[in-house]
Design a protein around this motif. Structure first.
Motif, mmCIF file in Angstrom:
data_model
loop_
_atom_site.group_PDB
_atom_site.id
_atom_site.type_symbol
_atom_site.label_atom_id
_atom_site.label_comp_id
_atom_site.label_asym_id
_atom_site.label_seq_id
_atom_site.Cartn_x
_atom_site.Cartn_y
_atom_site.Cartn_z
ATOM 1 N N ARG A 10 0.848 -1.208 0.000
ATOM 2 C CA ARG A 10 0.000 0.000 0.000
ATOM 3 C C ARG A 10 0.881 1.255 0.000
ATOM 4 N NH1 ARG A 10 -5.322 0.459 1.494
ATOM 5 N NH2 ARG A 10 -5.215 -1.400 2.775
ATOM 6 N N HIS A 11 1.755 1.386 1.020
ATOM 7 C CA HIS A 11 2.633 2.566 1.067
ATOM 8 C C HIS A 11 4.096 2.151 1.077
ATOM 9 C CE1 HIS A 11 -1.104 4.154 3.151
ATOM 10 N NE2 HIS A 11 -0.985 4.909 2.079
ATOM 11 N N ILE A 12 4.503 1.635 2.246
ATOM 12 C CA ILE A 12 5.930 1.395 2.480
ATOM 13 C C ILE A 12 6.471 0.269 1.585
ATOM 14 C CG2 ILE A 12 7.558 0.627 4.278
ATOM 15 C CD1 ILE A 12 6.547 3.570 4.529
ATOM 16 N N ASP A 33 -0.317 -8.489 -2.341
ATOM 17 C CA ASP A 33 -1.153 -7.773 -1.376
ATOM 18 C C ASP A 33 -2.504 -8.472 -1.340
ATOM 19 O OD1 ASP A 33 -0.911 -4.632 -0.113
ATOM 20 O OD2 ASP A 33 -2.874 -5.622 -0.059
ATOM 21 N N LEU A 34 -3.083 -8.560 -0.137
ATOM 22 C CA LEU A 34 -4.411 -9.175 -0.006
ATOM 23 C C LEU A 34 -5.417 -8.422 -0.853
ATOM 24 C CD1 LEU A 34 -4.628 -9.756 3.871
ATOM 25 C CD2 LEU A 34 -4.095 -11.445 2.095
ATOM 26 N N LEU A 38 -4.605 -3.273 -5.229
ATOM 27 C CA LEU A 38 -3.301 -2.707 -4.837
ATOM 28 C C LEU A 38 -2.171 -3.543 -5.413
ATOM 29 C CD1 LEU A 38 -3.649 -1.760 -1.046
ATOM 30 C CD2 LEU A 38 -3.423 -0.220 -3.000
ATOM 31 N N THR A 70 3.684 -5.403 5.505
ATOM 32 C CA THR A 70 2.272 -5.364 5.882
ATOM 33 C C THR A 70 2.164 -4.471 7.129
ATOM 34 O OG1 THR A 70 2.666 -7.401 7.110
ATOM 35 C CG2 THR A 70 1.774 -7.636 4.910
ATOM 36 N N ASN A 75 0.763 -1.210 13.774
ATOM 37 C CA ASN A 75 1.619 -1.315 12.562
ATOM 38 C C ASN A 75 2.418 -2.613 12.471
ATOM 39 O OD1 ASN A 75 0.654 1.192 12.080
ATOM 40 N ND2 ASN A 75 2.606 2.254 12.047
ATOM 41 N N HIS A 79 2.477 -8.868 10.198
ATOM 42 C CA HIS A 79 3.769 -9.354 9.670
ATOM 43 C C HIS A 79 3.978 -10.851 9.901
ATOM 44 C CE1 HIS A 79 4.576 -5.207 9.161
ATOM 45 N NE2 HIS A 79 5.247 -4.961 10.255
ATOM 46 N N GLU A 96 9.331 -5.244 8.202
ATOM 47 C CA GLU A 96 9.173 -3.870 8.685
ATOM 48 C C GLU A 96 9.049 -3.877 10.211
ATOM 49 O OE1 GLU A 96 9.505 -0.902 8.245
ATOM 50 O OE2 GLU A 96 9.866 -0.768 6.110
ATOM 51 N N LYS A 97 9.272 -2.729 10.785
ATOM 52 C CA LYS A 97 9.157 -2.617 12.245
ATOM 53 C C LYS A 97 7.722 -2.268 12.632
ATOM 54 C CE LYS A 97 8.184 1.470 11.817
ATOM 55 N NZ LYS A 97 7.031 2.133 12.319
ATOM 56 N N ASN A 125 15.766 1.399 9.843
ATOM 57 C CA ASN A 125 16.464 2.229 8.867
ATOM 58 C C ASN A 125 17.122 3.467 9.441
ATOM 59 O OD1 ASN A 125 13.643 2.646 9.151
ATOM 60 N ND2 ASN A 125 13.659 4.133 7.509
HETATM 61 N N1 LIG Z 1 10.856 1.918 8.594
HETATM 62 C C1 LIG Z 1 10.169 3.048 8.504
HETATM 63 O O1 LIG Z 1 10.698 4.144 8.547
HETATM 64 C C2 LIG Z 1 8.693 2.946 8.348
HETATM 65 C C3 LIG Z 1 7.921 4.096 8.124
HETATM 66 C C4 LIG Z 1 6.530 3.934 8.015
HETATM 67 C C5 LIG Z 1 5.949 2.678 8.156
HETATM 68 N N2 LIG Z 1 6.754 1.598 8.373
HETATM 69 C C6 LIG Z 1 6.184 0.241 8.519
HETATM 70 O O2 LIG Z 1 5.840 -0.264 7.249
HETATM 71 C C7 LIG Z 1 4.774 -1.217 7.397
HETATM 72 C C8 LIG Z 1 3.732 -0.931 6.340
HETATM 73 O O3 LIG Z 1 3.228 0.352 6.500
HETATM 74 P P1 LIG Z 1 2.061 0.896 5.516
HETATM 75 O O4 LIG Z 1 1.749 2.256 6.006
HETATM 76 O O5 LIG Z 1 2.452 0.688 4.126
HETATM 77 O O6 LIG Z 1 0.873 -0.121 5.921
HETATM 78 P P2 LIG Z 1 -0.598 -0.232 5.298
HETATM 79 O O7 LIG Z 1 -1.457 -0.803 6.359
HETATM 80 O O8 LIG Z 1 -0.999 1.021 4.632
HETATM 81 O O9 LIG Z 1 -0.417 -1.326 4.138
HETATM 82 C C9 LIG Z 1 -0.186 -2.654 4.422
HETATM 83 C C10 LIG Z 1 -0.622 -3.480 3.235
HETATM 84 O O10 LIG Z 1 -0.333 -4.852 3.535
HETATM 85 C C11 LIG Z 1 -1.395 -5.653 3.028
HETATM 86 N N3 LIG Z 1 -1.396 -6.934 3.743
HETATM 87 C C12 LIG Z 1 -1.714 -7.194 5.035
HETATM 88 N N4 LIG Z 1 -1.557 -8.497 5.318
HETATM 89 C C13 LIG Z 1 -1.136 -9.093 4.186
HETATM 90 C C14 LIG Z 1 -0.805 -10.427 3.823
HETATM 91 N N5 LIG Z 1 -0.867 -11.425 4.727
HETATM 92 N N6 LIG Z 1 -0.415 -10.674 2.574
HETATM 93 C C15 LIG Z 1 -0.367 -9.677 1.638
HETATM 94 N N7 LIG Z 1 -0.663 -8.396 1.927
HETATM 95 C C16 LIG Z 1 -1.041 -8.101 3.170
HETATM 96 C C17 LIG Z 1 -2.646 -4.816 3.236
HETATM 97 O O11 LIG Z 1 -3.676 -5.226 2.354
HETATM 98 C C18 LIG Z 1 -2.113 -3.408 2.932
HETATM 99 O O12 LIG Z 1 -2.304 -3.057 1.590
HETATM 100 C C19 LIG Z 1 4.292 -1.097 8.838
HETATM 101 O O13 LIG Z 1 4.778 -2.172 9.595
HETATM 102 C C20 LIG Z 1 4.919 0.200 9.343
HETATM 103 O O14 LIG Z 1 5.256 0.152 10.725
HETATM 104 C C21 LIG Z 1 8.087 1.715 8.464
#
Ligand SMILES: NC(=O)c1ccc[n+]([C@@H]2O[C@H](COP(=O)([O-])OP(=O)(O)OC[C@H]3O[C@@H](n4cnc5c(N)ncnc54)[C@H](O)[C@@H]3O)[C@@H](O)[C@H]2O)c1
Length: 339
Positions: A10-12, A33-34, A38, A70, A75, A79, A96-97, A125
């Protein structure tokens, strides 16, 4: 050529995709992605295959390394399942953390990776920046002398009100990891927390720490600030000097005791990190290099085990707060597999 897949786009996850594609010896093969829309959108963006089920992805594609990006509760609750599937299949994983929002799951992931002999790394990171590497060199070369204190501040603006501990569990794997990176094991913790007016979560925290080395430290954390301003500062002091890192990668300054000349490492406008996302780039590069060089699972940087150690400190801080600011011993690392 290492073949990579990213789960959760979705994002990260898309940041992971982008940087895998920039690494010369890596081929991004597939995303998962589920949410089918996306998955397909990301697959189209990066020119790779789309899956909605990691099991199908790993059954049909040859993959060496899997990023788990995920999210879930705090957050981290989503995972565990895909990470365990990838580990079961013998893949190296970058999670991811936080590894999980539940310590028991994080412990199980580390133990399972160990059992399977695969590498599990975490996207810690904030330590993967030139300023942090240089500062670590100053410590390792003895420039600071014996460490005395590690003071950390990580404060952002985040209105997430989902659970009481979201701020601690979702944000502070980073700050505690940076503190441990410079100061080593943390032995005892004492935490005080407050809720900003109108908030339901413990959105600001003040945490005292004692390191196993005898050094002391402090973490100020907050979800109540403003992201337009600097978010992070880390100061580490020893018997011979101290350094300050400003805003993750912007500047590291070494102040030697008894000298007026300072050493300053400044992020270059032209050749330095182009922004916060470049910490992801450095982190992914390091993991991929370590896999390519066949670095043993126990010796990789920013390992899952280190992420687990940071989570143990965070949970200890939560306990301290629940016990009215009691000083609480951090438990020795436990990795457990459910029978
Ligand atoms: N390291 C960093 O600096 C940093 C910064 C921001 C976020 N993050 C981490 O990144 C991770 C993701 O953040 P986000 O904002 O993108 O999350 P989000 O919730 O927006 O997106 C997660 C995606 O994962 C998918 N998903 C969930 N379970 C799944 C599975 N079993 N199989 C396939 N897809 C699955 C969901 O459908 C969703 O699209 C989080 O753990 C967050 O803590 C890290």
């Amino acid at each position: 050529m290492l073949k990579a897949a990213v789960v959760g786009v979705r994002h990260i996850g898309k940041v992971h995709c982008r940087y895998y594609q920039e690494i010369p010896d890596v081929e991004l093969v597939a995303v998962c992605d589920l949410d089918q829309k996306l998955a397909e959108a990301a697959a189209q963006q990066f020119g790779v295959k789309a899956y909605t089920d990691i099991k199908a992805l790993l059954a049909h594609e040859e993959i060496d390394v899997v990023s788990i990006a995920t999210g879930g509760i705090e957050n981290g609750s989503h995972h565990f399942e895909p990470a365990m599937i990838a580990i079961e299949k013998g893949k190296d994983v970058l999670v991811e953390k936080p590894l999980s929002n539940q310590l028991s799951e994080a412990r199980e992931m580390i133990a399972f990776a160990q059992e399977k002999g695969v590498r599990i790394a975490c996207n810690l990171n904030h330590r993967f920046a030139p300023a942090a590497s240089k500062a670590k060199e100053w410590i390792d070369h003895g420039n600071l002398g014996s460490l005395l204190y590690v003071n950390m501040k990580l404060t952002i603006g985040n209105q997430n009100e989902s659970t009481p501990w979201i701020h601690l569990r979702a944000l502070h794997p980073h700050s505690v990891d940076v503190m441990r990176y410079f100061g080593g094991e943390i032995k005892r913790v004492q935490a005080f927390m407050t809720k900003a007016p109108g908030r339901k979560v413990w959105s600001t925290a003040s945490i005292n720490m004692e390191f196993a080395s005898g050094a002391v430290g402090h973490l100020t954390g907050s979800y109540d600030m403003d992201n337009r301003h600097p978010i992070e500062q880390c100061e580490v002091a020893g018997t011979k000097g101290r350094f300050v890192i400003e805003d993750v990668y912007n500047e590291a300054t070494f102040y030697p005791h008894h000298q007026s000349e300072l050493t300053v490492i400044r992020n270059s406008v032209l050749t330095g990190m182009e922004g916060f996302n470049a910490t992801f780039k450095n982190r992914l590069h390091t993991f991929v290099n370590e896999i390519t060089l066949n670095v043993p699972p126990d010796e990789i940087s920013g390992s899952g085990k280190e992420a687990l150690a940071a989570q143990e400190v965070i949970e200890t801080a939560i306990r301290s707060h629940q016990e009215n600011g009691a000083v609480v011993e951090v438990k020795a690392l436990k990795q457990e597999r459910k029978k």
